[in-house]
Design a protein around this motif. Structure first.
Motif, PDB file in Angstrom:
ATOM      1  N   SER A 109      -9.524  -0.876  -2.429  1.00  0.00           N
ATOM      2  CA  SER A 109      -9.707   0.372  -1.683  1.00  0.00           C
ATOM      3  C   SER A 109     -11.132   0.494  -1.163  1.00  0.00           C
ATOM      4  O   SER A 109     -11.362   0.894  -0.015  1.00  0.00           O
ATOM      5  CB  SER A 109      -9.370   1.576  -2.573  1.00  0.00           C
ATOM      6  N   ALA A 164      -7.247  -2.269  -7.873  1.00  0.00           N
ATOM      7  CA  ALA A 164      -6.895  -1.322  -6.810  1.00  0.00           C
ATOM      8  C   ALA A 164      -8.144  -0.642  -6.258  1.00  0.00           C
ATOM      9  O   ALA A 164      -8.283  -0.456  -5.041  1.00  0.00           O
ATOM     10  CB  ALA A 164      -5.911  -0.282  -7.344  1.00  0.00           C
ATOM     11  N   ARG A 165      -9.079  -0.290  -7.132  1.00  0.00           N
ATOM     12  CA  ARG A 165     -10.326   0.345  -6.677  1.00  0.00           C
ATOM     13  C   ARG A 165     -11.152  -0.621  -5.841  1.00  0.00           C
ATOM     14  O   ARG A 165     -11.739  -0.229  -4.817  1.00  0.00           O
ATOM     15  CB  ARG A 165     -11.128   0.836  -7.886  1.00  0.00           C
ATOM     16  N   THR A 193      -1.099  -0.628  -4.303  1.00  0.00           N
ATOM     17  CA  THR A 193      -0.336  -0.286  -5.506  1.00  0.00           C
ATOM     18  C   THR A 193       0.327  -1.489  -6.160  1.00  0.00           C
ATOM     19  O   THR A 193       0.363  -1.590  -7.385  1.00  0.00           O
ATOM     20  CB  THR A 193       0.745   0.758  -5.154  1.00  0.00           C
ATOM     21  N   THR A 206      -3.422   3.813  -0.890  1.00  0.00           N
ATOM     22  CA  THR A 206      -3.790   3.152  -2.135  1.00  0.00           C
ATOM     23  C   THR A 206      -3.049   1.834  -2.298  1.00  0.00           C
ATOM     24  O   THR A 206      -1.814   1.814  -2.232  1.00  0.00           O
ATOM     25  CB  THR A 206      -3.451   4.051  -3.346  1.00  0.00           C
ATOM     26  N   SER A 224      -4.100  10.043   0.908  1.00  0.00           N
ATOM     27  CA  SER A 224      -4.716   8.778   0.504  1.00  0.00           C
ATOM     28  C   SER A 224      -3.869   7.574   0.903  1.00  0.00           C
ATOM     29  O   SER A 224      -2.671   7.689   1.168  1.00  0.00           O
ATOM     30  CB  SER A 224      -4.928   8.754  -1.016  1.00  0.00           C
ATOM     31  N   TYR A 253       0.836  -1.196   0.000  1.00  0.00           N
ATOM     32  CA  TYR A 253       0.000   0.000   0.000  1.00  0.00           C
ATOM     33  C   TYR A 253       0.872   1.248   0.000  1.00  0.00           C
ATOM     34  O   TYR A 253       1.869   1.328   0.722  1.00  0.00           O
ATOM     35  CB  TYR A 253      -0.906   0.020   1.232  1.00  0.00           C
TER      36      TYR A 253
END
Length: 252
Positions: free
Chosen positions: A92, A88-89, A62, A60, A58, A52
Motif C-alpha cells: 500500500s 499489505a502495508r 488483500t 487495500t 480505501s 486488491y
C-alpha cells in the motif's frame, strides 16, 4: 475402489485421491461485526500477483496469488493466501508513493485454497474445468468442481456416499452398473455451492454470483467482483477464490 476415486493430474504425475474430507462451509453464514471493510460494498480486482479490495474509503492489497502454467503456457495450478498485514502495508505504501512494487515471496504454508485444471478420464456429467481444494481449517474441505454450462458456471462440492463395505453390497452395485452403466451419482453427491449466471442480454459481460440459497451475493463486470452487501470473511474468501480460479482457467 470406484473408477472416480482417482484423478489424473495434468502434470502427468501419478493419480491421487480426488476427494478427501467432507466438511461443508455454509455459504449463508451470518455476517460477523468487524469482519467487513468500511461501507457496505467491497469490490475486488486482480492486479499482477495481488487481489486488491476497494471500498468507499480505501484500496487495500488483500490476497496473494501464485500460478503455474504447463510447459506449453496453458493454465495449470493456482494458489491463494491472505496477505500478512506487514506485506499489505508495504504494498500500500509503495502504491501511494508511486515507488516500485516491493517483492513479496509467496508463502505456501499460508495457502487457504488451491485450484488445478484437471483431466478426468471418465465423465462426471458435464466435464469439470477445475478442482478447488481448501487447505486450512475453516475452508471448504474435500473438492469443489467448476463446470461450464451454456450461460452459467456452477461450483459443486463433491461429497462421497458412504456405504457398508460388505461383499453383498459390492456385488449388488457391480450388478447394477453392469446393467445400466456407471453413473457418478453411484458414488458422489453433488452439492451446489455457487452459480455464476450470465446477464439476460445477448453478449452480456455482466455475471451474477448466486449462493446455495439462491441469493445474489455479487456482480462480476469489467474484471472486478463486487459484493452486494456485507459478507463474513470465510464466505468472501471462498467466493474470491472461485472467481480467481474461473478467470485463471479461462485465461487462454
Amino acid at each position: 475402489m470406484s473408477q472416480t476415486s482417482l484423478v489424473e493430474s495434468s502434470s502427468g504425475e501419478p493419480p491421487r485421491q480426488a476427494f478427501d474430507n467432507t466438511t461443508t462451509l455454509r455459504l449463508n453464514s451470518p455476517y460477523l461485526a468487524g469482519e467487513s471493510a468500511h461501507g457496505n460494498k467491497q469490490s475486488f480486482a486482480l492486479q499482477g500477483r495481488y487481489v486488491y479490495k476497494t471500498t468507499a474509503t480505501s484500496i487495500t492489497p488483500t490476497y496473494h496469488v501464485s500460478t503455474r502454467n504447463t510447459q506449453t503456457g496453458n493454465p495449470w495450478q493456482l494458489q491463494i493466501c491472505r496477505l500478512l498485514p506487514n506485506d499489505a502495508r508495504r504494498l500500500s505504501a509503495a502504491s501511494s508513493s508511486g515507488a516500485a512494487e516491493p517483492f513479496v515471496k509467496y508463502d505456501d504454508d499460508l495457502t487457504i485454497y488451491s485450484g488445478e485444471k484437471i483431466y478426468i478420464p471418465i465423465s462426471l456429467g458435464t466435464k469439470p474445468l477445475i478442482v478447488i481444494r481448501g487447505q486450512k481449517q475453516g475452508t471448504v474441505q474435500g473438492s469443489v468442481l467448476m463446470e461450464k454450462f451454456s450461460r452459467s458456471y456452477k461450483f459443486y462440492h463433491m461429497i462421497p456416499i458412504r456405504r457398508a463395505s460388505t461383499q453383498a453390497e459390492e456385488e449388488r452395485m457391480q450388478a447394477l452398473m453392469h446393467k445400466r452403466g456407471y453413473r457418478d451419482s453411484d458414488d458422489w453427491k453433488k452439492k451446489l455451492l455457487l452459480t455464476v449466471q450470465e446477464g439476460p442480454g445477448k453478449g452480456s459481460k455482466e455475471l451474477t454470483w448466486i449462493d446455495e440459497d439462491g441469493a445474489a451475493v455479487g456482480i462480476e463486470k469489467d474484471g472486478k467482483l463486487e459484493f452486494m452487501d456485507e459478507i463474513d470473511t470465510k464466505k468472501r474468501d471462498f467466493i474470491v477464490v472461485c472467481w480467481a480460479c474461473k478467470n485463471f482457467v479461462l485465461s487462454t
